[in-house]
Every structure is written in structure tokens, then in C-alpha cells.
Design a protein around this motif. Structure first.
Motif, PDB file in Angstrom:
ATOM      1  N   LYS A 109     -37.143  19.699   9.399  1.00  0.00           N
ATOM      2  CA  LYS A 109     -38.376  19.975  10.133  1.00  0.00           C
ATOM      3  C   LYS A 109     -38.258  21.344  10.798  1.00  0.00           C
ATOM      4  CE  LYS A 109     -39.460  15.169  11.395  1.00  0.00           C
ATOM      5  NZ  LYS A 109     -39.579  14.244  12.566  1.00  0.00           N
ATOM      6  N   ILE A 124     -36.739  22.879   2.031  1.00  0.00           N
ATOM      7  CA  ILE A 124     -38.063  22.312   2.283  1.00  0.00           C
ATOM      8  C   ILE A 124     -38.219  22.190   3.794  1.00  0.00           C
ATOM      9  CG2 ILE A 124     -39.588  20.339   1.967  1.00  0.00           C
ATOM     10  CD1 ILE A 124     -38.104  19.719  -0.635  1.00  0.00           C
ATOM     11  N   VAL A 161     -33.415  19.828   3.470  1.00  0.00           N
ATOM     12  CA  VAL A 161     -34.726  19.355   3.911  1.00  0.00           C
ATOM     13  C   VAL A 161     -34.685  19.217   5.428  1.00  0.00           C
ATOM     14  CG1 VAL A 161     -36.461  17.545   3.760  1.00  0.00           C
ATOM     15  CG2 VAL A 161     -35.105  18.132   1.737  1.00  0.00           C
ATOM     16  N   TRP A 209     -42.893  25.216   2.337  1.00  0.00           N
ATOM     17  CA  TRP A 209     -43.457  24.540   3.497  1.00  0.00           C
ATOM     18  C   TRP A 209     -44.309  23.354   3.051  1.00  0.00           C
ATOM     19  CZ3 TRP A 209     -42.582  25.906   8.605  1.00  0.00           C
ATOM     20  CH2 TRP A 209     -41.914  27.118   8.812  1.00  0.00           C
ATOM     21  N   VAL A 210     -44.195  22.253   3.794  1.00  0.00           N
ATOM     22  CA  VAL A 210     -45.014  21.068   3.527  1.00  0.00           C
ATOM     23  C   VAL A 210     -45.569  20.574   4.857  1.00  0.00           C
ATOM     24  CG1 VAL A 210     -43.749  20.383   1.449  1.00  0.00           C
ATOM     25  CG2 VAL A 210     -42.999  19.535   3.686  1.00  0.00           C
ATOM     26  N   ALA A 218     -42.505  16.359   1.654  1.00  0.00           N
ATOM     27  CA  ALA A 218     -41.134  16.798   1.409  1.00  0.00           C
ATOM     28  C   ALA A 218     -40.468  15.914   0.370  1.00  0.00           C
ATOM     29  CB  ALA A 218     -40.340  16.779   2.709  1.00  0.00           C
ATOM     30  N   THR A 276     -34.031  15.480   8.967  1.00  0.00           N
ATOM     31  CA  THR A 276     -35.356  15.304   9.544  1.00  0.00           C
ATOM     32  C   THR A 276     -35.395  14.254  10.641  1.00  0.00           C
ATOM     33  OG1 THR A 276     -35.881  13.764   7.746  1.00  0.00           O
ATOM     34  CG2 THR A 276     -36.547  16.062   7.450  1.00  0.00           C
ATOM     35  N   VAL A 313     -40.729  21.114   6.953  1.00  0.00           N
ATOM     36  CA  VAL A 313     -41.921  20.376   7.373  1.00  0.00           C
ATOM     37  C   VAL A 313     -42.561  21.113   8.549  1.00  0.00           C
ATOM     38  CG1 VAL A 313     -42.833  18.185   8.224  1.00  0.00           C
ATOM     39  CG2 VAL A 313     -40.893  18.201   6.627  1.00  0.00           C
TER      40      VAL A 313
END
Length: 255
Positions: free
Chosen positions: A194, A216, A192, A111-112, A118, A133, A218
Motif C-alpha cells: 500500500k 504493485i 505488493v 498503481w491500483v 492488486a 499490505t 495500492v
């Protein structure tokens, strides 16, 4: 006196259809950022309002009875504008936000807090990235070296874009088999995304789990303590109760 739905999501379209069936006057507002949006039933307004003050004026001029903010979980600007405008206009506001995704056994998520975070993690986690994203945040990945990006979005993005990329214009819903084929066909080793939530685009997470790929994610931006619900059914019930009583108290925050 109509209800304004700030839309652009599947939940907003579903809510507009349900209220239309109940003969509740609804105006759906879309930001206009997608070239060919999926339109809800009933009256539709496309384009921004010009800030909180002008939105407050528009609410008054159109005798809006209540506002339901059913925009995307990452649509921070319009949500902030809606909070300020409805406060000025003394118009009831409800936030309809689908729950975020939750990790399951076998997931390899990191999580970022934002897109820059990211981008900074990519070199350590993968070299061939499925990037989902959205087109507006792509500049955050423009300087990432040593990685190939399969960029999936609905409409063609504006530069700057990742240096080594392939553009895939597509729109959900997606299937597990389709996402597995995408991962295998492009030899992808990292996803990657969200934390958008919802079933329409969740298959990429299932596919990543099945192939053992890191993801990853967001985090969603923090929200103020608006009155909020997580389902269309709850928002529908609130709207009907509001119409029936001439403006009842909104439900507590759904958390």
C-alpha cells in the motif's frame, strides 16, 4: 482541556511526545488491533469508541479541546468517524497524514485502486511475491493461483490466507540491506504494498528498484477536504496555537 490524538503511527507518538514536553494535556487513542503496540508518552486509551455518536459523546464527557487524527493513511473508518463526531461536538479537527511515496528513476510501479485490483494483477507480473499490505486485507489474495507469497505483518493474521505462503512476523524500520537479503533469500520477483508513505518501510521500494522488480502499489483512499498537514512540526504548531488562543482556525488543506 486535553487534546485527543487518534494514533497508532510513528507521527502520532512523536507528536504526543512533543506536546508532552510543552506541558500540553494529551490523550492518545489506539485502535487496539496490534497485540503489542508501541505506546506514546502520556495518557493512552486503547479500543474503539463505538461509532461517531459515541465518540462525540466521549469528546464532550472528557472536555476534549481538539482532535488530531494521526492514524494510518488507510484507516478510513476511524477517520470518517472522527469527522462526523467532531462536527457533532463542534470540536476542531486536524488531519496529520504523512506524504505518500513517489516513483523514482528505475522504478517499475503499477498503481491500483484496491487490494482486489492488486490480486488480479499478480499472475501477470510475478510468481514469488513479497506481500506487505497488512493482515486485515489478506483474504483478497486467498484465491490467487500459481504464486508464492511471503506475507509480512506485525501480528498473526486470521484466515483465509494465500494458498501458498510463508508468514514473516516483523515490524519496521527496515534497511536496504535487510530487504535485499529478503528478496534474494526467497527469490522474490514482485512486491505488493500500500502507499503508506514514510521512511520506516520505504526500504522495500529501494530494494525492488535495485533488483529491477515490479511493484504493485495500492492507492490511498480518497479523503474529504479536512484541514490537514503533512508533518509533525505543523501539527505541533497548530496544537500550540490552538491552546494559546483558545481555538484558532486550522490551517488550510496541505494537499
Amino acid at each position: 482541556m486535553p487534546i485527543l490524538i487518534l494514533g497508532g503511527t510513528g507521527e502520532a507518538r512523536e507528536l504526543a511526545a512533543a506536546l508532552h514536553r510543552d506541558n500540553v494535556a494529551v490523550i492518545s487513542s489506539l485502535a487496539g488491533r496490534v497485540a503489542r503496540p508501541r505506546l506514546p508518552v502520556g495518557e493512552v486509551r486503547i479500543g474503539g469508541f463505538g461509532g461517531p455518536q459515541r465518540l462525540a459523546e466521549w469528546l464532550g464527557a472528557n472536555a476534549i479541546d481538539a482532535v488530531i487524527d494521526a492514524t494510518h493513511p488507510f484507516a478510513e473508518r476511524i477517520s470518517a468517524s472522527a469527522r462526523a463526531a467532531t462536527a457533532r461536538a463542534a470540536t476542531p479537527l486536524l488531519r496529520l497524514e504523512r506524504p505518500g511515496w513517489s516513483e523514482r528513476p528505475g522504478d517499475r510501479w503499477t498503481w491500483v485502486d484496491d487490494l482486489d485490483g492488486a490480486a488480479a494483477l499478480i499472475p501477470a507480473l510475478g510468481a514469488r511475491v513479497l506481500l506487505t499490505t497488512g493482515r486485515q486485507g489478506l483474504p483478497a489474495f486467498a484465491e490467487v493461483d500459481g504464486a508464492f507469497f511471503l506475507v509480512r505483518c506485525v501480528d498473526p493474521p486470521d484466515p483465509p490466507l494465500p494458498r501458498d505462503h510463508e508468514l514473516l512476523l516483523d515490524r519496521g524500520p527496515y534497511t536496504l540491506q535487510g530487504e535485499l537479503a529478503l528478496i534474494d533469500g526467497h527469490a522474490l520477483d514482485l512486491v505488493v504494498t500500500k502507499d503508506s508513505g514514510g521512511a520506516l518501510t520505504e526500504a522495500k521500494l529501494d530494494a525492488a528498484r535495485e533488483r529491477g522488480l515490479p511493484v504493485i502499489v495500492v492507492r490511498r483512499p480518497p479523503r474529504s477536504a479536512d484541514a490537514a498537514v503533512a508533518t509533525v512540526a505543523e501539527a505541533h504548531a497548530w496544537a500550540l496555537a490552538h491552546v494559546a488562543t483558545g481555538g484558532g482556525a486550522p490551517p488550510p488543506h496541505a494537499g
